[in-house]
Enzyme design. Structure first.
Site, PDB file in Angstrom:
ATOM      1  N   ASP A 151       8.261   3.529 -18.468  1.00 33.58           N
ATOM      2  CA  ASP A 151       6.898   3.609 -18.048  1.00 33.58           C
ATOM      3  C   ASP A 151       6.257   4.918 -18.485  1.00 33.58           C
ATOM      4  O   ASP A 151       6.517   5.977 -17.947  1.00 33.58           O
ATOM      5  CB  ASP A 151       7.052   3.633 -16.464  1.00 33.58           C
ATOM      6  N   GLU A 165      13.804  32.282 -34.081  1.00 36.53           N
ATOM      7  CA  GLU A 165      14.398  33.605 -33.475  1.00 36.53           C
ATOM      8  C   GLU A 165      13.734  33.423 -31.875  1.00 36.53           C
ATOM      9  O   GLU A 165      13.069  34.238 -31.653  1.00 36.53           O
ATOM     10  CB  GLU A 165      14.085  34.979 -33.744  1.00 36.53           C
ATOM     11  N   GLU A 174      13.866  34.497 -28.092  1.00 36.16           N
ATOM     12  CA  GLU A 174      14.470  35.286 -27.369  1.00 36.16           C
ATOM     13  C   GLU A 174      14.409  34.912 -25.731  1.00 36.16           C
ATOM     14  O   GLU A 174      13.363  34.057 -25.409  1.00 36.16           O
ATOM     15  CB  GLU A 174      13.582  36.761 -27.357  1.00 36.16           C
ATOM     16  N   GLU A 211      18.670  42.185 -26.993  1.00 31.78           N
ATOM     17  CA  GLU A 211      17.214  42.611 -27.225  1.00 31.78           C
ATOM     18  C   GLU A 211      16.860  44.026 -26.632  1.00 31.78           C
ATOM     19  O   GLU A 211      17.679  44.622 -25.874  1.00 31.78           O
ATOM     20  CB  GLU A 211      16.133  41.523 -26.974  1.00 31.78           C
ATOM     21  N   GLU A 239      19.117  37.350 -27.789  1.00 33.16           N
ATOM     22  CA  GLU A 239      18.505  36.778 -28.938  1.00 33.16           C
ATOM     23  C   GLU A 239      19.773  36.066 -29.528  1.00 33.16           C
ATOM     24  O   GLU A 239      20.833  36.407 -29.875  1.00 33.16           O
ATOM     25  CB  GLU A 239      17.531  37.373 -29.980  1.00 33.16           C
ATOM     26  N   HIS A 271       9.948  34.282 -33.080  1.00 36.48           N
ATOM     27  CA  HIS A 271       9.496  34.344 -34.622  1.00 36.48           C
ATOM     28  C   HIS A 271       9.687  33.283 -35.332  1.00 36.48           C
ATOM     29  O   HIS A 271      10.866  32.603 -34.958  1.00 36.48           O
ATOM     30  CB  HIS A 271      10.040  35.562 -35.235  1.00 36.48           C
ATOM     31  N   ARG A 299       6.823  45.815 -39.115  1.00 36.26           N
ATOM     32  CA  ARG A 299       6.984  44.822 -38.349  1.00 36.26           C
ATOM     33  C   ARG A 299       5.831  44.764 -37.290  1.00 36.26           C
ATOM     34  O   ARG A 299       5.982  44.002 -36.266  1.00 36.26           O
ATOM     35  CB  ARG A 299       8.261  45.037 -37.684  1.00 36.26           C
ATOM     36  N   GLU A 337       7.600  35.372 -42.055  1.00 35.98           N
ATOM     37  CA  GLU A 337       7.907  35.331 -40.638  1.00 35.98           C
ATOM     38  C   GLU A 337       6.615  35.277 -39.950  1.00 35.98           C
ATOM     39  O   GLU A 337       5.925  36.630 -40.074  1.00 35.98           O
ATOM     40  CB  GLU A 337       8.872  36.487 -40.532  1.00 35.98           C
ATOM     41  N   ARG A 362       5.153  36.068 -36.419  1.00 36.74           N
ATOM     42  CA  ARG A 362       5.752  36.901 -35.417  1.00 36.74           C
ATOM     43  C   ARG A 362       5.013  36.322 -34.053  1.00 36.74           C
ATOM     44  O   ARG A 362       5.386  37.209 -32.759  1.00 36.74           O
ATOM     45  CB  ARG A 362       5.672  38.245 -35.774  1.00 36.74           C
TER      46      ARG A 362
HETATM   47  P1  ADP Z   1      14.798  39.436 -38.153  1.00 40.00           P
HETATM   48  O1  ADP Z   1      15.204  40.293 -39.198  1.00 40.00           O
HETATM   49  O2  ADP Z   1      13.301  39.103 -38.125  1.00 40.00           O
HETATM   50  O3  ADP Z   1      15.554  39.614 -36.882  1.00 40.00           O
HETATM   51  P2  ADP Z   1      16.851  37.370 -38.242  1.00 40.00           P
HETATM   52  O4  ADP Z   1      17.739  37.498 -39.066  1.00 40.00           O
HETATM   53  O5  ADP Z   1      17.066  37.411 -36.653  1.00 40.00           O
HETATM   54  O6  ADP Z   1      15.646  37.907 -38.742  1.00 40.00           O
HETATM   55  O7  ADP Z   1      16.323  35.641 -38.142  1.00 40.00           O
HETATM   56  C1  ADP Z   1      16.092  35.261 -39.725  1.00 40.00           C
HETATM   57  C2  ADP Z   1      15.903  33.588 -39.469  1.00 40.00           C
HETATM   58  O8  ADP Z   1      15.275  33.162 -40.795  1.00 40.00           O
HETATM   59  C3  ADP Z   1      17.199  32.895 -39.450  1.00 40.00           C
HETATM   60  O9  ADP Z   1      17.081  31.912 -38.558  1.00 40.00           O
HETATM   61  C4  ADP Z   1      17.342  32.505 -41.036  1.00 40.00           C
HETATM   62  O10 ADP Z   1      18.328  31.151 -40.877  1.00 40.00           O
HETATM   63  C5  ADP Z   1      16.073  32.156 -41.257  1.00 40.00           C
HETATM   64  N1  ADP Z   1      15.871  31.792 -42.810  1.00 40.00           N
HETATM   65  C6  ADP Z   1      16.526  32.394 -43.789  1.00 40.00           C
HETATM   66  N2  ADP Z   1      16.173  31.909 -45.069  1.00 40.00           N
HETATM   67  C7  ADP Z   1      15.011  31.185 -44.686  1.00 40.00           C
HETATM   68  C8  ADP Z   1      14.123  30.334 -45.485  1.00 40.00           C
HETATM   69  N3  ADP Z   1      14.304  30.317 -46.879  1.00 40.00           N
HETATM   70  N4  ADP Z   1      13.414  29.779 -44.897  1.00 40.00           N
HETATM   71  C9  ADP Z   1      12.945  29.669 -43.443  1.00 40.00           C
HETATM   72  N5  ADP Z   1      14.184  30.415 -42.832  1.00 40.00           N
HETATM   73  C10 ADP Z   1      14.962  31.012 -43.354  1.00 40.00           C
HETATM   74 MG    MG Z   2      12.061  38.487 -36.575  1.00 45.30          MG
HETATM   75 MG    MG Z   3      14.183  39.589 -31.633  1.00 48.43          MG
HETATM   76 MG    MG Z   4      15.790  38.547 -35.259  1.00 46.07          MG
HETATM   77 MG    MG Z   5      18.329  39.568 -37.294  1.00 43.08          MG
END
Ligand code: ADP
Ligand code: MG
Ligand code: MG
Ligand code: MG
Ligand code: MG
Length: 442
Positions: A52, A130, A132, A187, A194, A243, A314, A331, A333
Site C-alpha cells: 500500500d 565520504e 561522516e 574526524e 568517517e 562529500h 579545501r 569532489e 563538498r
Molecule cells: P578526501 O581526500 O577528500 O578525504 P577520501 O580519500 O576520504 O578523500 O575519499 C575519496 C573517495 O573518492 C573514495 O570514496 C574513492 O573511492 C573515491 N574515488 C576515487 N577515484 C574516483 C573516481 N574516479 N570517481 C569517483 N570517485 C572516486
Molecule cells: Mg573529502
Molecule cells: Mg571528512
Molecule cells: Mg575523506
Molecule cells: Mg582521506
C-alpha cells in the site's frame, strides 16, 4: 557479475535464510522495510508482491495506492549479524505502478532516469561518498544524548575507546556485506567518524549509502551507542558532511582525464563543473535538505559557504584532487548525509550533463582561501554564496528547470510541500537562543 534471480534462490538455501527484507526509500531517503518469510520469496521475485503506497510519505494518495515491489537481484545480501535461528537477507526494490510501469515518484527511478540520460550521451557516472557521523552515548532511559565517548573527563574510568571499537566492528560488518573499505578514521570533532568505501556506479553507490547508514546505526546500537547522520548536532564544532567525489566514464576510460590538456583535465570535466556551479543553488535543496543542514554550511568548520572551485585548498565548494588517470574526479563538498542519495546523485549528474551538453563555461579556479577575501574581492571574482537556509534553497529549486526536470513533477511537488511544512514549523518555534537573548532584555 550481477546476481540473477536464480542466484538469489540458491544463496537463500545456502545461507539458510528465513526472512527477506524488501527495502526501498521514501523521498526523504528514509529506508523502508517489508519483511517476508522466505516462502514468499518467489512471489516477490516474480514481481507479484503488492503493497500500500499510501502509507509511505511522499508516495501516493489512497485512491491510487496499489503498488508493486520489484526486487533487484543484484542487491541481495545476507546480514552478517544473526538472529537465533536461520538468517536474514535483504533485497533493494524498484517500485512499479499496478499497470506495470515504473513509479516516477520512486527515488531509485529518479536516479535511473538520470543514469539513462547519461548513457544515451555515452557516459556513466562513478561516485565515491565520504559520509561522516557522530557516535553519542545513550542515557539510562535508552535515549540518545549529545555526549561523545571522547569528551574529556566523561570516560575517565573506561580504559577502552568505545567509539573506536564500534567503528572497527562497522568496518568488518560492511566488508562482510561486500563493501570495499578504503579508510576509516576519527574526524576533527570529538565523537565524529568517517568510513570511506570504494567508488562505484551511481545506482550502486546510492544503494550502498542507505545500507551504510543502516549498518552504522545498527552496529552502534549493539555497542550501546547512538550513531547520527544529522548534519550539525552540536553548535560550535564541525558538522557532518558527505562529500561526493564524482567522475564520468566514456568508452571504459575516465572522461575527465586528458593527459595532453592543461592540468590534464578534459573539457568534459570543466563543463561538468560549470554545470554544477550553475545549478548548485537549486541542487542544495536536495543535497542539504534539512533545517539543520544550513547550520553546517557556515564558515570556520571546513564546510563550504562560497560557490567556487579549486585545485588545491579545501575551502571551496568543489575541489579537483591532484590524482589523475582513472582517479581523475571532482569532489563536491557541500552535501550532507541527511540527503536522499538517489535524489542527490540524480541532480548532480543532471547538472553536470547540462554543463557538457551546453558547454557551460566554468569560472576560473580560486586557489586562495576564500574566507580571507573581502566582500569586494569576492564580488570582483564573481564568487557567490550557497543558499543560507532551507527556505532560500527551496526558492532556488523552484526556479531551476533542469533540477526540477531531474526530480520529475511528482517528487518535486511532494518534496516542496513537505519542506514548506517543515520550514513553517521551525519558523514558529521559540528557540532557547531567543529566550537567552530577549527574555530579560525586554
Ligand atoms: P578526501 O581526500 O577528500 O578525504 P577520501 O580519500 O576520504 O578523500 O575519499 C575519496 C573517495 O573518492 C573514495 O570514496 C574513492 O573511492 C573515491 N574515488 C576515487 N577515484 C574516483 C573516481 N574516479 N570517481 C569517483 N570517485 C572516486
Ligand atoms: Mg573529502
Ligand atoms: Mg571528512
Ligand atoms: Mg575523506
Ligand atoms: Mg582521506
Amino acid at each position: 557479475t550481477e546476481l540473477t534471480k536464480d542466484d538469489v534462490r540458491n544463496l537463500v538455501k545456502e545461507y539458510n535464510v528465513k526472512f527477506v527484507r524488501l527495502q526501498f526509500t521514501d523521498i526523504f531517503g528514509v529506508l523502508k522495510n517489508v519483511s517476508i518469510p522466505v516462502e514468499q520469496l518467489d512471489k516477490a521475485l516474480n514481481d507479484e508482491l503488492m503493497f500500500d503506497g499510501s502509507s509511505i510519505e511522499g508516495f501516493v494518495r489512497i485512491e491510487e495506492s496499489d503498488m508493486y515491489l520489484r526486487p533487484d537481484p543484484s542487491t541481495f545480501v545476507v546480514f552478517p549479524w544473526k538472529p537465533r535461528e536461520g538468517s536474514v537477507a535483504r533485497l533493494i526494490c524498484d517500485i512499479y505502478n499496478s499497470d506495470g510501469t515504473p513509479f516516477i515518484g520512486d527515488p531509485r527511478n529518479v536516479l535511473r532516469r538520470a543514469v539513462a540520460e547519461a548513457e544515451a550521451m555515452g557516459y556513466s557516472m562513478n561516485v565515491g561518498p565520504e559520509a561522516e557521523f557522530f557516535l553519542f552515548h545513550v542515557n539510562e532511559e535508552g535515549q540518545p544524548t549529545t555526549i561523545t565517548h571522547d569528551r574529556a573527563g566523561y570516560f575517565d574510568m573506561t580504559p577502552v575507546d568505545l567509539g573506536e571499537n564500534a567503528r572497527r566492528d562497522m568496518v568488518m560488518t560492511l566488508q562482510q556485506m561486500g563493501f570495499e573499505i578504503e579508510a576509516s578514521h576519527h574526524e576533527v570533532a570529538p565523537g565524529q567518524h568517517e568510513i570511506d568505501f570504494k567508488y562505484s556506479d551511481a545506482l550502486d553507490i546510492a544503494d550502498k549509502v542507505v545500507t551504510f547508514k543502516f549498518v552504522v546505526r545498527t552496529i552502534a546500537q549493539r555497542h550501546g551507542l547512538h550513531a547520527t547522520f544529522m548534519p550539525k548536532p552540536i553548535f560550535g564544532i564541525a558538522g557532518s558532511g558527505m562529500h561526493l567525489n564524482q567522475s564520468l566514464m566514456k568508452n571504459n576510460s575516465n572522461a575527465f582525464y586528458d593527459p595532453d590538456a592543461p592540468n590534464q583535465l578534459n573539457e568534459d570535466c570543466l563543463h561538468y563543473i560549470g554545470g554544477l556551479i550553475k545549478h548548485i543553488p537549486a541542487i542544495t535543496a536536495i543535497t542539504n535538505p534539512t533545517i539543520n543542514s544550513y547550520k553546517r554550511l557556515v564558515s570556520g568548520y571546513e564546510a563550504p559557504v562560497y560557490i567556487a572551485w579549486s585545485y588545491r585548498n579545501r575551502s571551496p565548494l568543489i575541489r579537483v584532487p591532484a590524482k589523475r588517470g582513472q582517479s581523475t574526479r571532482i569532489e563536491l563538498r557541500s552535501p550532507d548525509p541527511s540527503c536522499n542519495p538517489y535524489l542527490a546523485l540524480a541532480v548532480c549528474l543532471k547538472a553536470g550533463l547540462d554543463g557538457i551538453k551546453n558547454k557551460i563555461k566554468c569560472p576560473n579556479p580560486c586557489d586562495r582561501n576564500i574566507y580571507e577575501l573581502t566582500r569586494q574581492e569576492r564580488k570582483e571574482l564573481g564568487i557567490n554564496t550557497l543558499p543560507d537556509s532551507l527556505y532560500d534553497a527551496m526558492a532556488n529549486l523552484a526556479a531551476d528547470d533542469i533540477v526540477k526536470e531531474a526530480l520529475g513533477p511528482h517528487v518535486l511537488q511532494r518534496f516542496l510541500e513537505a519542506k514548506k511544512i517543515e520550514w513553517d514549523n521551525y519558523r514558529m518555534q521559540v528557540h532557547p537562543w531567543e529566550l537567552d537573548l530577549y527574555l530579560t532584555k525586554f
